[in-house]
Write an enzyme that holds these catalytic residues in place. Structure first.
Site, PDB file in Angstrom:
ATOM      1  N   LYS A   1      35.686  43.440  42.783  1.00  0.00           N
ATOM      2  CA  LYS A   1      34.894  44.655  42.652  1.00  0.00           C
ATOM      3  C   LYS A   1      35.296  45.449  41.414  1.00  0.00           C
ATOM      4  O   LYS A   1      36.333  45.215  40.802  1.00  0.00           O
ATOM      5  CB  LYS A   1      35.030  45.522  43.902  1.00  0.00           C
TER       6      LYS A   1
ATOM      7  N   TYR B   1      33.025  42.088  38.866  1.00  0.00           N
ATOM      8  CA  TYR B   1      31.776  42.838  38.986  1.00  0.00           C
ATOM      9  C   TYR B   1      32.026  44.254  38.486  1.00  0.00           C
ATOM     10  O   TYR B   1      33.046  44.874  38.813  1.00  0.00           O
ATOM     11  CB  TYR B   1      31.311  42.899  40.445  1.00  0.00           C
TER      12      TYR B   1
ATOM     13  N   HIS C   1      28.863  46.655  37.643  1.00  0.00           N
ATOM     14  CA  HIS C   1      27.740  47.499  38.094  1.00  0.00           C
ATOM     15  C   HIS C   1      27.834  48.888  37.468  1.00  0.00           C
ATOM     16  O   HIS C   1      27.910  49.911  38.153  1.00  0.00           O
ATOM     17  CB  HIS C   1      27.697  47.577  39.621  1.00  0.00           C
TER      18      HIS C   1
ATOM     19  N   ASP D   1      24.347  48.839  44.713  1.00  0.00           N
ATOM     20  CA  ASP D   1      25.312  48.679  43.622  1.00  0.00           C
ATOM     21  C   ASP D   1      24.722  49.085  42.275  1.00  0.00           C
ATOM     22  O   ASP D   1      25.454  49.441  41.353  1.00  0.00           O
ATOM     23  CB  ASP D   1      25.792  47.227  43.532  1.00  0.00           C
TER      24      ASP D   1
END
Length: 362
Positions: A75, A94, A96, A270
């Site tokens: 994340k 990730y 986002h 997200d």
């Protein structure tokens, strides 16, 4: 290369950037891997398994961030993690960033190079590192939506599959991509009445060819979608524009047309969410109610099935991690134009056009 794997610290996030099997591949190739103690414990991978694969175990995240040339996570980095990054270091995870200007600011300030899983593309324009989590999120959307529809969870008390003599629940899926396809598959498996909306006629034709007449498809005209949402028991928000903020497909005024106890599951949360009334929630407190409609907006949905999700993610990311470790980020991205699309931040500036545009407009 020195590779670091810190323990995830986002709420109820038990996935891990590298499994022991991936660590073994990297150490076999001559790289060193340091893993924070307990990083995989939540999904059944203990420190001894990492040691057996060739990793060293660190007591906390500080020495990992201090020594690693490449940080591999799942994340987006939390503020404390962003502040530990430094110039010349590469972060692969990730991100986002579109709905998260504070993270973008902190990453730019760090001077690190940040490569995002969700904007890496393949030769066909697909998103190979987002796809496995999208598959999981799509399937989970029906699972969590069915639970949220239960009266004890604030829903209307509708059984999606119905029973003899009782009509099945109506499921509307907004977006026919990876998330939408897997949501539709799961909903039909339960026996629900399923309609998928998309703006691509080719995509709708492919869905009809794949699933047959059991699946209803419709072109995403506003009037048609509004009528379907009003009649739905469960609406899945499954739209994605790579790197950009999600479009708002359901406005607050539309909630008044929906039946009390109906459910919205916003898989696009997200990227800012595709329902106007959405805001991120956690696995600890996954839902809230607006105008009688239950909203499920957990920002790390696949974390709910962390073991399966970590296995699927590692399968997809390992070839890219191996390339970064063997070649360095500049050569790895120069040799693969799709991989280069993952570069979001370098030398204090945002490098991905869609991310930059989304943050500028936000």
């Amino acid at each position: 290369m020195r590779i670091g794997v810190p323990k995830e610290i986002k709420n109820n996030e038990f996935r891990v950037g590298l499994l022991p099997s991936a660590v073994r591949e990297l150490t076999h190739a001559g790289h060193s891997v340091a893993v924070e103690t307990g990083a995989g414990a939540g999904i059944g991978y203990g420190d001894e398994q990492y040691r057996a694969a060739g990793a060293t175990i660190e007591a906390d995240a500080a020495p990992i961030f201090a020594a690693a040339e490449l940080i591999v996570k799942v994340k987006e980095p939390q503020p404390a993690e962003c502040r530990r990054l430094r110039p010349g270091q590469v972060l692969f995870t990730y991100l986002h960033l579109a709905p998260d200007p504070e993270q973008a600011r902190l990453l730019c300030a760090s001077g690190a190079t940040a490569i995002a899983y969700e904007t890496v593309t393949d030769r066909s324009g697909g998103l190979p590192l987002l796809a496995p989590m999208s598959e999981i999120a799509g399937r989970m959307a029906i699972q969590v939506g069915a639970v949220a529809l239960q009266k004890s969870h604030g829903g209307a008390g509708v059984l999606l599959g119905g029973v003899p003599g009782v009509l099945p629940g109506k499921v509307v899926v907004l977006g026919g991509g990876v998330v939408g396809t897997h949501a539709a598959r799961m909903a039909m498996g339960l026996g629900a009445d399923v309609t998928v909306f998309d703006k691509s006629l080719a995509r709708l034709a492919a869905l009809e060819e794949r699933f047959g007449p059991q699946l209803k498809t419709a072109y995403a005209l506003r009037e048609t979608m509004e009528a379907a949402v009003a009649a739905a028991d469960l609406v899945i928000g499954a739209v994605l524009i790579a790197g950009a903020a999600a479009p708002k497909l359901v406005r607050r005024a539309q909630l008044a047309t929906m039946r009390p106890g109906s459910v919205l599951v916003d898989v696009a949360i997200d990227q800012g969410g595709c329902f106007e009334t959405s805001h991120p929630t956690t696995h600890d407190a996954p839902t809230f109610v607006v105008d009688g409609v239950v909203h499920y907006c957990v920002a790390n949905m696949p974390g709910g099935v962390a073991r399966s999700a970590a296995q699927a993610l590692n399968n997809a990311t390992l070839p890219y991690v191996l390339a970064l470790a063997a070649k360095g980020w500049e050569q790895a991205l120069a040799e693969d134009a799709g991989f280069a699309q993952g570069l979001n931040i370098h030398a204090g500036r945002i490098t991905h056009p869609a991310v930059a545009a989304a943050l500028a407009s936000g």
